[in-house]
Design an enzyme around this catalytic site. Structure first.
Site, PDB file in Angstrom:
ATOM      1  N   ASP A 161       0.844  -1.201   0.000  1.00 13.02           N
ATOM      2  CA  ASP A 161       0.000   0.000   0.000  1.00 13.02           C
ATOM      3  C   ASP A 161       0.878   1.250   0.000  1.00 13.02           C
ATOM      4  OD1 ASP A 161      -2.622  -1.494   0.554  1.00 13.02           O
ATOM      5  OD2 ASP A 161      -1.345  -2.137   2.202  1.00 13.02           O
ATOM      6  N   HIS A 189      -4.457  -3.684   6.140  1.00  7.87           N
ATOM      7  CA  HIS A 189      -4.161  -3.948   4.724  1.00  7.87           C
ATOM      8  C   HIS A 189      -5.455  -4.407   4.070  1.00  7.87           C
ATOM      9  CE1 HIS A 189      -2.444  -5.305   1.004  1.00  7.87           C
ATOM     10  NE2 HIS A 189      -2.875  -6.529   1.226  1.00  7.87           N
TER      11      HIS A 189
HETATM   12  P1  NDP Z   1      -0.568 -16.004  -3.593  1.00 10.64           P
HETATM   13  O1  NDP Z   1       0.837 -16.417  -3.455  1.00 10.64           O
HETATM   14  O2  NDP Z   1      -0.972 -15.166  -4.752  1.00 10.64           O
HETATM   15  O3  NDP Z   1      -1.077 -15.236  -2.280  1.00 10.64           O
HETATM   16  C1  NDP Z   1      -0.771 -15.692  -0.987  1.00 10.64           C
HETATM   17  C2  NDP Z   1      -1.431 -14.833   0.042  1.00 10.64           C
HETATM   18  O4  NDP Z   1      -0.921 -13.505  -0.012  1.00 10.64           O
HETATM   19  C3  NDP Z   1      -2.943 -14.706  -0.096  1.00 10.64           C
HETATM   20  O5  NDP Z   1      -3.510 -14.790   1.209  1.00 10.64           O
HETATM   21  C4  NDP Z   1      -3.127 -13.333  -0.650  1.00 10.64           C
HETATM   22  O6  NDP Z   1      -4.337 -12.747  -0.257  1.00 10.64           O
HETATM   23  C5  NDP Z   1      -2.011 -12.617   0.045  1.00 10.64           C
HETATM   24  N1  NDP Z   1      -1.705 -11.284  -0.443  1.00 10.64           N
HETATM   25  C6  NDP Z   1      -1.373 -10.237   0.329  1.00 10.64           C
HETATM   26  N2  NDP Z   1      -1.185  -9.159  -0.383  1.00 10.64           N
HETATM   27  C7  NDP Z   1      -1.399  -9.477  -1.641  1.00 10.64           C
HETATM   28  C8  NDP Z   1      -1.379  -8.758  -2.837  1.00 10.64           C
HETATM   29  N3  NDP Z   1      -1.122  -7.489  -2.896  1.00 10.64           N
HETATM   30  N4  NDP Z   1      -1.626  -9.400  -3.976  1.00 10.64           N
HETATM   31  C9  NDP Z   1      -1.922 -10.685  -3.960  1.00 10.64           C
HETATM   32  N5  NDP Z   1      -1.979 -11.417  -2.846  1.00 10.64           N
HETATM   33  C10 NDP Z   1      -1.728 -10.825  -1.703  1.00 10.64           C
HETATM   34  O7  NDP Z   1      -1.513 -17.260  -3.532  1.00 10.64           O
HETATM   35  P2  NDP Z   1      -1.372 -18.687  -4.207  1.00 10.64           P
HETATM   36  O8  NDP Z   1      -2.715 -19.283  -4.079  1.00 10.64           O
HETATM   37  O9  NDP Z   1      -0.667 -18.644  -5.503  1.00 10.64           O
HETATM   38  O10 NDP Z   1      -0.385 -19.433  -3.224  1.00 10.64           O
HETATM   39  C11 NDP Z   1      -0.688 -19.689  -1.909  1.00 10.64           C
HETATM   40  C12 NDP Z   1       0.075 -20.910  -1.503  1.00 10.64           C
HETATM   41  O11 NDP Z   1      -0.066 -21.047  -0.106  1.00 10.64           O
HETATM   42  C13 NDP Z   1      -0.428 -22.192  -2.141  1.00 10.64           C
HETATM   43  O12 NDP Z   1       0.676 -22.860  -2.708  1.00 10.64           O
HETATM   44  C14 NDP Z   1      -1.017 -22.979  -0.973  1.00 10.64           C
HETATM   45  O13 NDP Z   1      -0.796 -24.355  -1.093  1.00 10.64           O
HETATM   46  C15 NDP Z   1      -0.268 -22.404   0.179  1.00 10.64           C
HETATM   47  N6  NDP Z   1      -0.939 -22.463   1.451  1.00 10.64           N
HETATM   48  C16 NDP Z   1      -0.152 -22.729   2.504  1.00 10.64           C
HETATM   49  C17 NDP Z   1      -0.674 -22.836   3.747  1.00 10.64           C
HETATM   50  C18 NDP Z   1       0.238 -23.179   4.851  1.00 10.64           C
HETATM   51  O14 NDP Z   1       1.424 -22.940   4.746  1.00 10.64           O
HETATM   52  N7  NDP Z   1      -0.268 -23.714   5.921  1.00 10.64           N
HETATM   53  C19 NDP Z   1      -2.101 -22.628   3.995  1.00 10.64           C
HETATM   54  C20 NDP Z   1      -2.844 -22.307   2.840  1.00 10.64           C
HETATM   55  C21 NDP Z   1      -2.262 -22.204   1.607  1.00 10.64           C
HETATM   56  P3  NDP Z   1      -5.684 -12.790  -1.128  1.00 10.64           P
HETATM   57  O15 NDP Z   1      -6.186 -14.212  -1.016  1.00 10.64           O
HETATM   58  O16 NDP Z   1      -6.555 -11.803  -0.451  1.00 10.64           O
HETATM   59  O17 NDP Z   1      -5.292 -12.437  -2.526  1.00 10.64           O
END
Ligand code: NDP
Length: 327
Positions: A161, A189
């Site tokens: 931001d 955020h």
């Molecule tokens: P991303 O890598 O795109 O995003 C991850 C997180 O960052 C989301 O919560 C997303 O929020 C957040 N975020 C914060 N700021 C921003 C921004 N400016 N733009 C986009 N995202 C932002 O998600 P993916 O789905 O590609 O990857 C997530 C990974 O996490 C997957 O591989 C999954 O398996 C893993 N995962 C791991 C967990 C764990 O470690 N226990 C639990 C759940 C998932 P928003 O959803 O609001 O976009």
């Protein structure tokens, strides 16, 4: 040469992870003389673990001189062992038909478990950055679940931001982005965050006076910064990942290596600054030095700004209320 530090990253096979890990391993986060060991966490799901292996193969193929080691994990209790830095990126995305409270409680479970694991096995001075949304509340949950670690070490990412606000001001004034000082972003955020250029300067000149257009502030600048994430999804068909990863690098680098007096924005637990209740993870302008951040205090809050602070605080308190029963 320096002893390697341990950096844990969750959601390591996700889109932000893919834009983040290579930069950590190349030294952009902790310095070009600081070796790192990456401790990568993904969900146990076979596809996620396999994708993580693929990312690690690419990291190997970069032959980064600073990459001193790399591990894949599916359990935070091993992923966070002795870690000095933890970037909590993985979070449960909102699924179809999922309500806000479902999202909050799904994430509360993840961040309770991760907070407990950090509490049990991480370095006693681990510095934690939460990126996964709702980032401020997830950081609050992790902090509350880690009573043996310093509260101040739990932070949430508002740097994207902050950087978005800088880029809008640079475009408006026609000045280089690097010339802008003293930007502040307050609160959550989320679209309620309050990007505030009242104190900002360019070459010593007041940005507010240079722009001199309160209508632009309220009707163009604030909505543009607030809805930038949605605008990127609309344009790219995917959420912002490279800019989010870049902001995470900026946040950690500045925290670890200092800002030389420059203001940046971090979401940090309040100690009551600006009337925000203790422990709320709130975006504040900070400076960093010697591995510690310090909230910039004593800034005047006018009526409009106070209203904006109240709105974003109210949202944070509602989020906290939504997870209270789980803590
Ligand atoms: P991303 O890598 O795109 O995003 C991850 C997180 O960052 C989301 O919560 C997303 O929020 C957040 N975020 C914060 N700021 C921003 C921004 N400016 N733009 C986009 N995202 C932002 O998600 P993916 O789905 O590609 O990857 C997530 C990974 O996490 C997957 O591989 C999954 O398996 C893993 N995962 C791991 C967990 C764990 O470690 N226990 C639990 C759940 C998932 P928003 O959803 O609001 O976009």
């Amino acid at each position: 040469s320096k002893k390697p530090v341990r950096v844990a990253v969750t959601g390591a096979a996700g889109q932000i992870g893919y834009a983040l890990l290579f930069r950590i391993a190349s030294g952009e986060m902790l310095g070009k003389d600081q070796p790192v060991i990456l401790q990568l966490l993904e969900i146990p799901d076979e596809k996620a673990q396999k994708a993580l292996k693929g990312v690690m193969m690419e990291l190997e193929d970069c032959a980064f001189p600073l990459l001193a080691g790399m591990e894949a994990h599916s359990d935070p209790m091993t992923a966070f062992k002795d870690t000095d830095y933890a970037l909590l990126v993985g979070a449960r995305p909102r699924g179809p038909g999922m309500e806000r409270k479902d999202l909050l409680s799904a994430n509360a479970q993840i961040f309770t478990a991760q907070g407990k694991a950090l509490n049990a096995v991480a370095s006693r001075n681990v510095r934690v950055l939460v990126v996964g949304n709702p980032a401020n509340t997830n950081a609050y949950i992790a902090m509350k679940s880690a009573p043996d670690l310093p509260r101040k070490n739990f932070t949430a990412m508002l740097r994207l931001d902050h950087n978005r606000a800088l880029s809008q001001i640079a475009a408006k004034t026609g000045k280089p982005v690097a010339s802008i000082e003293k930007m502040a972003v307050w609160g959550n955020h989320s679209p309620t965050m309050y990007a505030d250029y009242r104190f900002a300067t360019i070459e010593g000149q007041s940005v507010k006076e240079m722009i001199n257009d309160e209508e632009w502030n309220r009707n163009v600048f604030l909505p543009t910064v607030g809805k930038r994430g949605a605008a990127i999804i609309e344009a790219r068909g995917l959420s912002s990942a490279a800019s989010a990863a870049n902001a995470a690098i900026d946040h950690m680098r500045d925290w670890a290596l200092g800002t030389n007096g420059k203001w940046v924005t971090m979401g940090v637990p309040s100690n009551g600054e600006y009337g925000i209740p203790k422990d709320v993870i709130f975006g504040y302008p900070v400076t960093c030095e010697g591995g510690e951040y310090k909230i910039v205090e004593g800034l005047p809050i006018d009526e409009f700004s106070q209203e904006r602070l109240n709105i974003t605080l109210k949202e944070l308190q509602e989020e906290q209320d939504g997870v209270k029963h789980l803590l």
